[in-house]
Write a protein that holds these residues in place. Structure first.
Motif, PDB file in Angstrom:
ATOM      1  N   ALA A  31       5.384  -9.666   7.090  1.00  0.00           N
ATOM      2  CA  ALA A  31       6.223  -9.147   6.002  1.00  0.00           C
ATOM      3  C   ALA A  31       6.213  -7.620   6.017  1.00  0.00           C
ATOM      4  O   ALA A  31       7.263  -6.982   5.916  1.00  0.00           O
ATOM      5  N   LEU A  32       5.037  -7.037   6.164  1.00  0.00           N
ATOM      6  CA  LEU A  32       4.936  -5.578   6.195  1.00  0.00           C
ATOM      7  C   LEU A  32       5.670  -5.013   7.407  1.00  0.00           C
ATOM      8  O   LEU A  32       6.410  -4.033   7.294  1.00  0.00           O
ATOM      9  N   GLU A  33       5.502  -5.633   8.563  1.00  0.00           N
ATOM     10  CA  GLU A  33       6.195  -5.170   9.768  1.00  0.00           C
ATOM     11  C   GLU A  33       7.708  -5.261   9.595  1.00  0.00           C
ATOM     12  O   GLU A  33       8.441  -4.359   9.996  1.00  0.00           O
ATOM     13  N   TRP A  34       8.185  -6.358   8.999  1.00  0.00           N
ATOM     14  CA  TRP A  34       9.621  -6.536   8.806  1.00  0.00           C
ATOM     15  C   TRP A  34      10.171  -5.469   7.853  1.00  0.00           C
ATOM     16  O   TRP A  34      11.206  -4.851   8.129  1.00  0.00           O
ATOM     17  N   VAL A  35       9.475  -5.244   6.767  1.00  0.00           N
ATOM     18  CA  VAL A  35       9.911  -4.239   5.785  1.00  0.00           C
ATOM     19  C   VAL A  35       9.941  -2.859   6.431  1.00  0.00           C
ATOM     20  O   VAL A  35      10.904  -2.114   6.280  1.00  0.00           O
ATOM     21  N   ASN A  36       8.890  -2.524   7.180  1.00  0.00           N
ATOM     22  CA  ASN A  36       8.830  -1.213   7.830  1.00  0.00           C
ATOM     23  C   ASN A  36       9.905  -1.070   8.902  1.00  0.00           C
ATOM     24  O   ASN A  36      10.417   0.019   9.132  1.00  0.00           O
ATOM     25  N   LEU A  41      12.605   0.255   2.341  1.00  0.00           N
ATOM     26  CA  LEU A  41      12.026   1.195   1.377  1.00  0.00           C
ATOM     27  C   LEU A  41      12.664   2.575   1.502  1.00  0.00           C
ATOM     28  O   LEU A  41      13.035   3.003   2.593  1.00  0.00           O
ATOM     29  N   LEU A  42      12.768   3.241   0.362  1.00  0.00           N
ATOM     30  CA  LEU A  42      13.352   4.574   0.317  1.00  0.00           C
ATOM     31  C   LEU A  42      12.245   5.619   0.210  1.00  0.00           C
ATOM     32  O   LEU A  42      11.175   5.341  -0.353  1.00  0.00           O
ATOM     33  N   PRO A  43      12.494   6.826   0.707  1.00  0.00           N
ATOM     34  CA  PRO A  43      11.443   7.852   0.710  1.00  0.00           C
ATOM     35  C   PRO A  43      10.865   8.174  -0.673  1.00  0.00           C
ATOM     36  O   PRO A  43       9.697   8.523  -0.777  1.00  0.00           O
ATOM     37  N   ASN A  44      11.658   8.011  -1.735  1.00  0.00           N
ATOM     38  CA  ASN A  44      11.128   8.363  -3.060  1.00  0.00           C
ATOM     39  C   ASN A  44      10.585   7.154  -3.829  1.00  0.00           C
ATOM     40  O   ASN A  44      10.173   7.285  -4.971  1.00  0.00           O
ATOM     41  N   ASP A  45      10.565   5.970  -3.199  1.00  0.00           N
ATOM     42  CA  ASP A  45       9.996   4.793  -3.860  1.00  0.00           C
ATOM     43  C   ASP A  45       8.513   4.998  -4.150  1.00  0.00           C
ATOM     44  O   ASP A  45       7.797   5.644  -3.368  1.00  0.00           O
ATOM     45  N   ILE A  46       8.071   4.443  -5.245  1.00  0.00           N
ATOM     46  CA  ILE A  46       6.641   4.390  -5.561  1.00  0.00           C
ATOM     47  C   ILE A  46       6.189   3.008  -5.110  1.00  0.00           C
ATOM     48  O   ILE A  46       6.635   1.994  -5.640  1.00  0.00           O
ATOM     49  N   ILE A  47       5.327   2.979  -4.097  1.00  0.00           N
ATOM     50  CA  ILE A  47       4.973   1.733  -3.438  1.00  0.00           C
ATOM     51  C   ILE A  47       3.505   1.412  -3.696  1.00  0.00           C
ATOM     52  O   ILE A  47       2.626   2.242  -3.476  1.00  0.00           O
ATOM     53  N   TYR A  48       3.265   0.203  -4.139  1.00  0.00           N
ATOM     54  CA  TYR A  48       1.911  -0.309  -4.333  1.00  0.00           C
ATOM     55  C   TYR A  48       1.697  -1.424  -3.318  1.00  0.00           C
ATOM     56  O   TYR A  48       2.384  -2.442  -3.361  1.00  0.00           O
ATOM     57  N   VAL A  49       0.768  -1.228  -2.399  1.00  0.00           N
ATOM     58  CA  VAL A  49       0.403  -2.283  -1.458  1.00  0.00           C
ATOM     59  C   VAL A  49      -0.842  -2.935  -2.038  1.00  0.00           C
ATOM     60  O   VAL A  49      -1.853  -2.275  -2.257  1.00  0.00           O
ATOM     61  N   VAL A  50      -0.737  -4.241  -2.321  1.00  0.00           N
ATOM     62  CA  VAL A  50      -1.837  -4.919  -3.009  1.00  0.00           C
ATOM     63  C   VAL A  50      -2.367  -6.089  -2.187  1.00  0.00           C
ATOM     64  O   VAL A  50      -1.639  -6.732  -1.437  1.00  0.00           O
ATOM     65  N   THR A  51      -3.651  -6.312  -2.338  1.00  0.00           N
ATOM     66  CA  THR A  51      -4.292  -7.512  -1.808  1.00  0.00           C
ATOM     67  C   THR A  51      -5.161  -8.057  -2.928  1.00  0.00           C
ATOM     68  O   THR A  51      -5.555  -7.316  -3.828  1.00  0.00           O
ATOM     69  N   CYS A  52      -5.437  -9.333  -2.874  1.00  0.00           N
ATOM     70  CA  CYS A  52      -6.174  -9.964  -3.960  1.00  0.00           C
ATOM     71  C   CYS A  52      -7.429 -10.636  -3.424  1.00  0.00           C
ATOM     72  O   CYS A  52      -7.388 -11.335  -2.409  1.00  0.00           O
ATOM     73  N   ILE A  53      -8.536 -10.395  -4.109  1.00  0.00           N
ATOM     74  CA  ILE A  53      -9.803 -11.038  -3.776  1.00  0.00           C
ATOM     75  C   ILE A  53     -10.128 -12.008  -4.891  1.00  0.00           C
ATOM     76  O   ILE A  53     -10.265 -11.611  -6.054  1.00  0.00           O
ATOM     77  N   ASN A  54     -10.238 -13.274  -4.530  1.00  0.00           N
ATOM     78  CA  ASN A  54     -10.587 -14.299  -5.506  1.00  0.00           C
ATOM     79  C   ASN A  54     -12.105 -14.423  -5.516  1.00  0.00           C
ATOM     80  O   ASN A  54     -12.696 -14.904  -4.558  1.00  0.00           O
ATOM     81  N   GLU A  55     -12.726 -13.965  -6.595  1.00  0.00           N
ATOM     82  CA  GLU A  55     -14.182 -13.952  -6.694  1.00  0.00           C
ATOM     83  C   GLU A  55     -14.756 -15.287  -7.152  1.00  0.00           C
ATOM     84  O   GLU A  55     -15.949 -15.391  -7.386  1.00  0.00           O
ATOM     85  N   ASP A  56     -13.914 -16.293  -7.248  1.00  0.00           N
ATOM     86  CA  ASP A  56     -14.375 -17.611  -7.661  1.00  0.00           C
ATOM     87  C   ASP A  56     -15.310 -18.168  -6.597  1.00  0.00           C
ATOM     88  O   ASP A  56     -14.941 -18.332  -5.448  1.00  0.00           O
ATOM     89  N   VAL A  57     -16.544 -18.470  -6.987  1.00  0.00           N
ATOM     90  CA  VAL A  57     -17.542 -18.962  -6.043  1.00  0.00           C
ATOM     91  C   VAL A  57     -17.063 -20.235  -5.360  1.00  0.00           C
ATOM     92  O   VAL A  57     -17.306 -20.448  -4.180  1.00  0.00           O
ATOM     93  N   ALA A  58     -16.345 -21.083  -6.069  1.00  0.00           N
ATOM     94  CA  ALA A  58     -15.864 -22.322  -5.474  1.00  0.00           C
ATOM     95  C   ALA A  58     -14.915 -22.040  -4.322  1.00  0.00           C
ATOM     96  O   ALA A  58     -14.858 -22.791  -3.353  1.00  0.00           O
ATOM     97  N   LYS A  59     -14.177 -20.942  -4.393  1.00  0.00           N
ATOM     98  CA  LYS A  59     -13.264 -20.589  -3.311  1.00  0.00           C
ATOM     99  C   LYS A  59     -14.041 -20.049  -2.110  1.00  0.00           C
ATOM    100  O   LYS A  59     -13.633 -20.190  -0.979  1.00  0.00           O
TER     101      LYS A  59
END
Length: 177
Positions: A31-36, A41-59
Motif C-alpha cells: 500500500a505504501l509503495e503504491w501510494v508513493n 499525496l500532495l506536498p502540503n499534506d499532513i501525513i500520519y503513518v501509523v502502526t498498531c501494537i496490540n498489547e493484549d497478552v492473548a494475542k
C-alpha cells in the motif's frame, strides 16, 4: 460555446490530513509503495503513518497468556514487557523507514505514530481525533470466510469512518498461501 470547465484550486487551500496504516505485512508495504508510486499525496499534506501494537497478552501468548503471567509471576511479566518493547522497537524502525521514503519524495509534513490496542478501533479513533480527510490502508485480499472469522481492518475502516478510505489491494503475485 465551450463544454470545458475550468477549476482552480486556491494556493491557500488547507492541507489534507492523511492517515496511512502501515505495518510490516506485505499488504501494508505494498500500500505504501503504491501510494508513493502514484502521486496520491500532495506536498502540503499532513501525513500520519501509523502502526498498531496490540498489547493484549492473548494475542501475544495465545489464549492462556494471562494465566501464564498469573502463575509464572515476575519472570512472565518481564517476558511480556520485553515482548512489548521488541514490538515497539520494530514498529519504530518500520515507521522510520516509511517516513524516510515519503520525505525522499518531497513530502515535508510526515509524522509517525504507534497506536496501542486493537488496530480497527485505534485507527478509527486516531483518524477521527486528527479529523482525517483520507485514510489509506492495504488489503490482504481475504476471502469471505476468512474476513468473517479473522476480521478485515480495511472493511472495518470503510464502514466506521466518515472520511474517504482508500484500500490498496495487494498484488496477487506477492500473496503467500
Amino acid at each position: 460555446m465551450s463544454n470545458s470547465v475550468n477549476v482552480s484550486i486556491p494556493d491557500s487551500a488547507a492541507p489534507r490530513k492523511v492517515v496511512i496504516c502501515y505495518d510490516e505485512s506485505d499488504a501494508g508495504r505494498q500500500a505504501l509503495e503504491w501510494v508513493n508510486g502514484h502521486s496520491v499525496l500532495l506536498p502540503n499534506d499532513i501525513i500520519y503513518v501509523v502502526t498498531c501494537i496490540n498489547e493484549d497478552v492473548a494475542k501475544i501468548e495465545g489464549p492462556s497468556g494471562w494465566q501464564t503471567i498469573a502463575i509464572g509471576g515476575i519472570d512472565c511479566a518481564a517476558d511480556y514487557r520485553h515482548t512489548i518493547a521488541q514490538l515497539e522497537s520494530q514498529g519504530r524502525e518500520h515507521l522510520a523507514e516509511a517516513v524516510h521514503a515519503m520525505q525522499s519524495l518531497g513530502l515535508k509534513h510526515v509524522k509517525a505514530e504507534i497506536l496501542r490496542g486493537v488496530a480497527t478501533t485505534e485507527i478509527t479513533k486516531f483518524a477521527k481525533e486528527k479529523q482525517a480527510d483520507l485514510v489509506i490502508c492495504g488489503s490482504r485480499g481475504l476471502g469471505y470466510l476468512k474476513r468473517k472469522l479473522i476480521g478485515s481492518t480495511s472493511e472495518y475502516l470503510v464502514h466506521h469512518l466518515h472520511c474517504t478510505v482508500m484500500v490498496v489491494r495487494s498484488h496477487p503475485d506477492s500473496r503467500k498461501h
